[in-house]
Design an enzyme around this catalytic site. Structure first.
Site, PDB file in Angstrom:
ATOM      1  N   ASP A   1      18.556  81.529  91.018  1.00  0.00           N
ATOM      2  CA  ASP A   1      20.113  81.310  90.988  1.00  0.00           C
ATOM      3  C   ASP A   1      20.391  78.955  90.487  1.00  0.00           C
ATOM      4  O   ASP A   1      19.479  78.973  91.995  1.00  0.00           O
ATOM      5  CB  ASP A   1      20.755  81.573  92.083  1.00  0.00           C
ATOM      6  CG  ASP A   1      22.144  81.641  92.300  1.00  0.00           C
ATOM      7  OD1 ASP A   1      22.946  80.727  91.617  1.00  0.00           O
ATOM      8  OD2 ASP A   1      22.989  82.370  92.656  1.00  0.00           O
TER       9      ASP A   1
ATOM     10  N   GLY B   1      18.448  85.714  88.425  1.00  0.00           N
ATOM     11  CA  GLY B   1      19.349  84.474  88.606  1.00  0.00           C
ATOM     12  C   GLY B   1      20.030  85.071  89.035  1.00  0.00           C
ATOM     13  O   GLY B   1      19.775  85.665  90.111  1.00  0.00           O
ATOM     14  N   HIS B   2      21.116  84.278  88.992  1.00  0.00           N
ATOM     15  CA  HIS B   2      22.848  84.692  90.163  1.00  0.00           C
ATOM     16  C   HIS B   2      22.917  85.745  89.681  1.00  0.00           C
ATOM     17  O   HIS B   2      23.859  86.535  90.672  1.00  0.00           O
ATOM     18  CB  HIS B   2      23.532  83.435  89.085  1.00  0.00           C
ATOM     19  CG  HIS B   2      25.124  83.689  89.897  1.00  0.00           C
ATOM     20  ND1 HIS B   2      25.009  83.400  91.407  1.00  0.00           N
ATOM     21  CD2 HIS B   2      25.945  83.785  90.372  1.00  0.00           C
ATOM     22  CE1 HIS B   2      26.299  83.546  92.034  1.00  0.00           C
ATOM     23  NE2 HIS B   2      27.261  84.116  90.756  1.00  0.00           N
ATOM     24  N   PHE B   3      23.147  86.715  88.283  1.00  0.00           N
ATOM     25  CA  PHE B   3      23.236  88.282  88.297  1.00  0.00           C
ATOM     26  C   PHE B   3      22.886  88.810  88.957  1.00  0.00           C
ATOM     27  O   PHE B   3      21.884  89.956  87.529  1.00  0.00           O
ATOM     28  CB  PHE B   3      24.599  87.855  87.095  1.00  0.00           C
ATOM     29  CG  PHE B   3      25.594  87.977  87.048  1.00  0.00           C
ATOM     30  CD1 PHE B   3      26.910  88.397  87.022  1.00  0.00           C
ATOM     31  CD2 PHE B   3      26.184  86.270  86.767  1.00  0.00           C
ATOM     32  CE1 PHE B   3      27.839  88.337  87.278  1.00  0.00           C
ATOM     33  CE2 PHE B   3      27.086  86.382  87.345  1.00  0.00           C
ATOM     34  CZ  PHE B   3      27.957  87.002  86.673  1.00  0.00           C
ATOM     35  N   ALA B   4      21.424  88.646  89.856  1.00  0.00           N
ATOM     36  CA  ALA B   4      20.073  89.297  89.243  1.00  0.00           C
ATOM     37  C   ALA B   4      20.340  91.297  89.469  1.00  0.00           C
ATOM     38  O   ALA B   4      19.385  92.081  88.949  1.00  0.00           O
ATOM     39  CB  ALA B   4      20.108  89.343  90.913  1.00  0.00           C
TER      40      ALA B   4
END
Length: 296
Positions: free
Chosen positions: A245, A271-274
């Protein structure tokens, strides 16, 4: 013919909260343990569609869209002479009344990104309702702030902030939030960022997002309060974090153990939108967590 696992019925509804029509998705038995799903930026309840399919026969899942997001109403912002003040306090107020309207008396919180500050304000208000927390890339610690996040917190209203925030609301940036740091981008459907950008591009919505971005500093100011709340109430906690992230780096995940020593922390190669990439694994982890913790 091979057996097919049952899929839940997902209901799509609106409820009126002080004149604002709040859209929400709901699945699962009314008497099952409840999971309140709080989405992030620039997303909506759409991000939880696969989780609802995976868990919606075992648990009651409720996922609202905040005002100005997804299919909920987007009242004209107060900064432009309208009726709704797009600050995190106001989003949390709407979700608190949403919980009352749906008679959510005891529930687990799934908090992602913006869902962290909304959810922690909710926890402050209703500590007796929180059965446990699932934290997915939702930061509450200074060490979980990247240079990019710190730059956002430091923004002051004005033309420079307008330019910076304008870049944050483009299709390229929305797509990058989904794909950035992904272990395998082929696992991430383009539908999420396409739908998010569709809503961002609706009249007036970019100003709403600018107002929220400029209020983000209010969340960082409340970190000590939320940390004290965690120490006092010790909710069962499952922390899930995409290690790549760019906005909330991995140290933010491990920091929860400072106040919740028994927190279960799982760092994912994403990443952020796991959740977009790791939905099967996240669903199994949540199922195991709630089945053990129950509604105590």
């Amino acid at each position: 013919m091979s057996a097919i696992n049952a899929l839940p019925v997902v209901r799509h509804r609106h409820v009126d909260i002080d004149g604002v029509r709040v859209f929400y998705r709901e699945a699962g038995p009314q008497d099952a343990p409840t999971l309140l799903l709080l989405h992030g930026f620039p997303a909506s309840s759409h991000q939880f569609r696969r989780l609802m399919d995976a868990l919606g026969t075992r648990y009651r899942l409720v996922a609202p869209d905040y005002p100005g997001f997804g299919h909920s109403d987007a009242p004209r912002p107060a900064s432009e002479g309208g009726t709704f003040d797009y600050r995190f306090d106001e989003l949390a107020e709407v979700i608190a009344k949403f919980c009352d309207a749906l008679q959510l008396q005891r529930f687990f919180l799934y908090m992602f990104d913006f869902g962290g500050p909304v959810g922690m304000r909710l926890a402050e208000r209703f500590p007796q309702r929180i059965a446990g927390i699932v934290v997915q890339n939702a930061n509450a610690y200074e060490e979980g702030l990247s240079p990019m996040a710190r730059a956002l917190v430091a923004l002051q209203p004005g033309e420079a902030a307008e330019r910076e925030l304008g870049q944050l609301l483009t299709l390229e940036m929305t797509r990058n939030q989904y794909l950035g740091g992904a272990g395998d981008p082929a696992h991430i459907a383009p539908d999420g960022w396409t739908l998010d950008q569709h809503f961002l591009d609706q009249p007036g919505r970019k100003q709403m997002q600018r107002d929220l971005a400029l209020d983000y500093r209010s969340n960082v100011a409340r970190y000590p309060v939320w940390q004290a709340w965690l120490r006092e109430h010790r909710p069962p906690a499952l922390v899930l974090w995409g290690r790549n992230d760019a906005f909330f780096p991995e140290p933010g995940a491990h920091a929860y153990r400072r106040d919740l020593p028994d927190a279960e922390v799982h760092v994912l190669d994403s990443g952020h939108f796991a959740l977009e990439e790791e939905a099967p694994r996240i669903a199994m982890l949540i199922d195991d967590f709630i089945s053990r913790v129950g509604q105590r």
